[in-house]
Write an enzyme that holds these catalytic residues in place. Structure first.
Site, PDB file in Angstrom:
ATOM      1  N   HIS A  66       0.832  -1.207   0.000  1.00 44.86           N
ATOM      2  CA  HIS A  66       0.000   0.000   0.000  1.00 44.86           C
ATOM      3  C   HIS A  66       0.870   1.262   0.000  1.00 44.86           C
ATOM      4  O   HIS A  66       0.448   2.308   0.469  1.00 44.86           O
ATOM      5  CB  HIS A  66      -0.994  -0.018   1.168  1.00 44.86           C
ATOM      6  CG  HIS A  66      -2.025  -1.107   0.986  1.00 44.86           C
ATOM      7  ND1 HIS A  66      -3.129  -0.948   0.191  1.00 44.86           N
ATOM      8  CD2 HIS A  66      -2.066  -2.378   1.454  1.00 44.86           C
ATOM      9  CE1 HIS A  66      -3.829  -2.077   0.192  1.00 44.86           C
ATOM     10  NE2 HIS A  66      -3.203  -2.962   0.942  1.00 44.86           N
ATOM     11  N   ASP A  68       2.652   1.800  -3.096  1.00 42.14           N
ATOM     12  CA  ASP A  68       2.874   2.158  -4.519  1.00 42.14           C
ATOM     13  C   ASP A  68       2.005   3.309  -4.987  1.00 42.14           C
ATOM     14  O   ASP A  68       2.472   4.210  -5.674  1.00 42.14           O
ATOM     15  CB  ASP A  68       2.776   0.932  -5.455  1.00 42.14           C
ATOM     16  CG  ASP A  68       1.451   0.202  -5.452  1.00 42.14           C
ATOM     17  OD1 ASP A  68       0.577   0.539  -4.615  1.00 42.14           O
ATOM     18  OD2 ASP A  68       1.271  -0.713  -6.286  1.00 42.14           O
ATOM     19  N   SER A  99     -10.451 -19.097 -22.115  1.00 46.08           N
ATOM     20  CA  SER A  99      -9.627 -19.323 -20.928  1.00 46.08           C
ATOM     21  C   SER A  99      -9.766 -20.771 -20.487  1.00 46.08           C
ATOM     22  O   SER A  99     -10.878 -21.249 -20.219  1.00 46.08           O
ATOM     23  CB  SER A  99     -10.083 -18.407 -19.785  1.00 46.08           C
ATOM     24  OG  SER A  99      -9.626 -18.919 -18.554  1.00 46.08           O
ATOM     25  N   GLY A 155      -4.023 -13.096  -4.269  1.00 44.62           N
ATOM     26  CA  GLY A 155      -3.161 -11.948  -3.998  1.00 44.62           C
ATOM     27  C   GLY A 155      -1.776 -12.088  -4.598  1.00 44.62           C
ATOM     28  O   GLY A 155      -0.842 -11.440  -4.153  1.00 44.62           O
ATOM     29  N   LEU A 156      -1.646 -12.932  -5.622  1.00 47.69           N
ATOM     30  CA  LEU A 156      -0.337 -13.101  -6.263  1.00 47.69           C
ATOM     31  C   LEU A 156      -0.352 -12.489  -7.668  1.00 47.69           C
ATOM     32  O   LEU A 156       0.415 -12.873  -8.543  1.00 47.69           O
ATOM     33  CB  LEU A 156       0.060 -14.581  -6.296  1.00 47.69           C
ATOM     34  CG  LEU A 156       0.182 -15.221  -4.896  1.00 47.69           C
ATOM     35  CD1 LEU A 156       0.495 -16.710  -5.001  1.00 47.69           C
ATOM     36  CD2 LEU A 156       1.251 -14.520  -4.058  1.00 47.69           C
ATOM     37  N   SER A 158      -2.617 -12.490 -10.185  1.00 47.51           N
ATOM     38  CA  SER A 158      -3.082 -13.195 -11.381  1.00 47.51           C
ATOM     39  C   SER A 158      -3.659 -12.175 -12.362  1.00 47.51           C
ATOM     40  O   SER A 158      -3.574 -12.361 -13.577  1.00 47.51           O
ATOM     41  CB  SER A 158      -4.114 -14.265 -11.018  1.00 47.51           C
ATOM     42  OG  SER A 158      -5.153 -13.711 -10.252  1.00 47.51           O
ATOM     43  N   GLU A 191      -6.782  -1.720 -15.613  1.00 47.08           N
ATOM     44  CA  GLU A 191      -7.370  -2.173 -14.353  1.00 47.08           C
ATOM     45  C   GLU A 191      -8.201  -1.047 -13.717  1.00 47.08           C
ATOM     46  O   GLU A 191      -9.273  -1.293 -13.174  1.00 47.08           O
ATOM     47  CB  GLU A 191      -6.258  -2.645 -13.413  1.00 47.08           C
ATOM     48  CG  GLU A 191      -6.794  -3.203 -12.143  1.00 47.08           C
ATOM     49  CD  GLU A 191      -6.186  -4.537 -11.741  1.00 47.08           C
ATOM     50  OE1 GLU A 191      -5.406  -5.118 -12.515  1.00 47.08           O
ATOM     51  OE2 GLU A 191      -6.497  -4.987 -10.634  1.00 47.08           O
ATOM     52  N   ASP A 203       2.367  -4.288  -9.420  1.00 49.64           N
ATOM     53  CA  ASP A 203       2.158  -5.647  -9.936  1.00 49.64           C
ATOM     54  C   ASP A 203       2.535  -5.747 -11.413  1.00 49.64           C
ATOM     55  O   ASP A 203       3.241  -6.665 -11.840  1.00 49.64           O
ATOM     56  CB  ASP A 203       0.692  -6.064  -9.755  1.00 49.64           C
ATOM     57  CG  ASP A 203       0.247  -5.945  -8.311  1.00 49.64           C
ATOM     58  OD1 ASP A 203       1.120  -5.802  -7.429  1.00 49.64           O
ATOM     59  OD2 ASP A 203      -0.973  -5.973  -8.060  1.00 49.64           O
ATOM     60  N   TYR A 252     -10.112  -1.701  -0.916  1.00 52.96           N
ATOM     61  CA  TYR A 252      -8.834  -1.218  -1.446  1.00 52.96           C
ATOM     62  C   TYR A 252      -8.961   0.262  -1.828  1.00 52.96           C
ATOM     63  O   TYR A 252      -8.154   1.097  -1.420  1.00 52.96           O
ATOM     64  CB  TYR A 252      -8.436  -2.067  -2.657  1.00 52.96           C
ATOM     65  CG  TYR A 252      -7.117  -1.675  -3.270  1.00 52.96           C
ATOM     66  CD1 TYR A 252      -5.937  -2.277  -2.858  1.00 52.96           C
ATOM     67  CD2 TYR A 252      -7.040  -0.706  -4.269  1.00 52.96           C
ATOM     68  CE1 TYR A 252      -4.716  -1.923  -3.416  1.00 52.96           C
ATOM     69  CE2 TYR A 252      -5.839  -0.344  -4.829  1.00 52.96           C
ATOM     70  CZ  TYR A 252      -4.677  -0.962  -4.404  1.00 52.96           C
ATOM     71  OH  TYR A 252      -3.475  -0.601  -4.967  1.00 52.96           O
TER      72      TYR A 252
HETATM   73  C1  GLA Z   1      -2.586  -4.739  -4.967  1.00 54.39           C
HETATM   74  C2  GLA Z   1      -2.393  -3.627  -5.997  1.00 54.39           C
HETATM   75  C3  GLA Z   1      -0.979  -3.055  -5.918  1.00 54.39           C
HETATM   76  C4  GLA Z   1      -0.599  -2.689  -4.500  1.00 54.39           C
HETATM   77  C5  GLA Z   1      -0.915  -3.828  -3.536  1.00 54.39           C
HETATM   78  C6  GLA Z   1      -0.690  -3.436  -2.102  1.00 54.39           C
HETATM   79  O1  GLA Z   1      -1.790  -5.825  -5.302  1.00 54.39           O
HETATM   80  O2  GLA Z   1      -2.641  -4.105  -7.286  1.00 54.39           O
HETATM   81  O3  GLA Z   1      -0.862  -1.960  -6.783  1.00 54.39           O
HETATM   82  O4  GLA Z   1      -1.222  -1.505  -4.115  1.00 54.39           O
HETATM   83  O5  GLA Z   1      -2.257  -4.264  -3.663  1.00 54.39           O
HETATM   84  O6  GLA Z   1       0.663  -3.181  -1.907  1.00 54.39           O
END
Ligand code: GLA
Length: 422
Positions: A66, A68, A99, A155-156, A158, A191, A203, A252
């Site tokens: 959090h 970036d 897909s 949270g990786l 994708s 996005e 990301d 978020y």
């Molecule tokens: C998600 C967002 C990123 C970043 C993280 C938290 O992955 O896509 O840009 O803000 O949360 O660090």
């Protein structure tokens, strides 16, 4: 939280230490060759043509969450789990996309890229096509087939992997070239505009610029970055709580709004020249405390202290000071849990379980939060004990089965050459 008595941390007494690597809950890198060969064969069967294949990896963030979107510092690595998009150009303006992960197909025309209201995997592809076209990139119709071994909704990243791989496939099919940094920025925009998450740039950036065995220390304001070697004596282990997280669910964006509120309030109270939380010191934040809502104050404190932790962590990694690095990871977790409030019970349990295992340098939640994964720095020889303990204790305490990934930082996105498909 109570762990079993100390005997369970003795490798000799821990059931399953030797068998843990074969357990279905543990994954090392996916079988890339199999996945790519399967994708190619499926593509030929489906579209009756030879594809070109593009790959973009997921990521795990070692420290700096959090930050970036506050112009701050982050330190992610690209992982070997990746999304693969097979592509072959068409003579018309249609995009047909299937897909394998979702067992679903979609089709649209490049002359009217509409995004359905409902959230769908294909929105990412449409979104990327939409932003590329809005930049006057000349695209051609294309047949696409997608497969991925990035765990979805964990949270990786994708989503970033899907965006970047789709962008490269759309560009590749049209023989259009674009600088990688532009691809990063356009995927981030897709996005925002088509999926509705106002994510930062981390990301997509690491999916494009990650390097094998390196962590990427990124300044999200200047976009300057440095690749720092991850020492061989440590493994990065990712633990998936299997609690699904919804970025677009609004929490978020709420956090992002809190940070913007903080900046506005401080601009009005003596700090007119700040542009983002990146520009604020702890002393300045404290000076403004009376003006800031309590929650906003804590959000800002997380961001400011987290930036300092990333800088310190980069120094620690460069000197292979893994103890200091690990201590910063634990501090980061506490800050994300208490000040930013993006952790959850399952993530906290995982961090506490990790802390009790000898040979673990550090652990923290990683990425957006509200579920998803923890990232752990584990001495190579302690990995089996760590996995066995995590499986046993996490399951015992939460009644959920985790998924555990032993990772090596991998390379960023690109076209897959046939000989490198192994
Ligand atoms: C998600 C967002 C990123 C970043 C993280 C938290 O992955 O896509 O840009 O803000 O949360 O660090």
């Amino acid at each position: 939280m109570k762990l079993d008595d100390g005997s369970s941390n003795d490798p000799e007494n821990t059931p399953g230490v030797d068998t843990i690597m074969n357990s279905p809950i543990v994954r090392e890198r996916g079988n890339r060759r199999l996945l790519v060969e399967g994708l190619r064969a499926d593509f030929q069967r489906l579209y009756d043509r030879e594809p070109v294949i593009f790959r973009a990896p997921g990521r795990v963030n070692l420290i700096g969450d959090h930050t970036d979107y506050n112009d701050g510092l982050v330190m992610p690595v690209a992982i070997e789990f990746a999304t693969y998009v097979a592509a072959a150009a068409r003579e018309d303006r249609r995009v047909r996309v299937r897909s394998d992960n979702f067992n679903d197909s979609a089709e649209f025309c490049l002359d009217e890229v509409e995004v359905p209201q409902s959230s769908q995997w294909s929105n990412y592809v449409r979104g990327v096509a939409g932003v590329l076209l809005s930049e006057n990139t000349s695209l051609r119709g294309v047949d696409l087939l997608i497969d991925s071994d990035v765990p979805i909704g964990a949270g990786l990243s994708s989503s970033a992997a899907l965006e970047v791989a789709s962008a490269l496939a759309l560009l590749g099919a049209a023989n259009a070239s674009m600088e990688m940094i532009k691809v990063v920025q356009l995927c981030q925009r897709a996005e925002h505009e088509y999926v509705g998450t106002r994510c930062g740039i981390m990301d997509q950036f690491v999916s494009c610029f990650g390097k094998a065995n390196r962590a990427l220390m990124l300044d999200c304001r200047s976009l300057a970055y440095e690749l720092v070697r991850v020492p061989d004596e440590v493994r990065i282990v990712i633990c998936n709580t299997r609690v699904e997280r919804g970025l677009a669910s609004g929490s978020y964006n709420d956090r992002r709004r809190d940070c913007e509120t903080g900046v506005r309030v401080m601009q009005a109270h003596g700090l007119p020249s700040i542009r983002a939380l990146r520009d604020v010191s702890m002393a300045e934040l404290e000076g403004c405390q009376d003006w800031l809502p309590e929650t906003v104050y804590r959000r800002c404190r997380h961001v400011i202290t987290e930036n300092a932790r990333v800088a310190a962590a980069a120094d620690a990694l460069k000197t292979s000071d893994l103890r200091s690095f690990g201590a910063l990871m634990y501090q980061s977790h506490a800050s994300l849990r208490n000040d930013y409030e993006v952790s959850c019970k399952e993530l906290d349990v995982m961090v506490e379980v990790a802390r009790a295992v000898p040979g673990v340098y550090g652990a923290r939640m990683t990425g957006g939060g509200f579920g998803g994964c923890t990232v752990n720095f584990v001495r190579t020889e302690a990995v089996k004990l760590f996995l066995a303990t995590m499986e046993r204790e996490y399951t015992r305490i939460t009644a959920r089965t985790p998924e555990l990934y032993v990772c090596t930082p991998g390379d960023g996105a690109g076209r897959l050459l046939e000989e490198s498909a192994t």
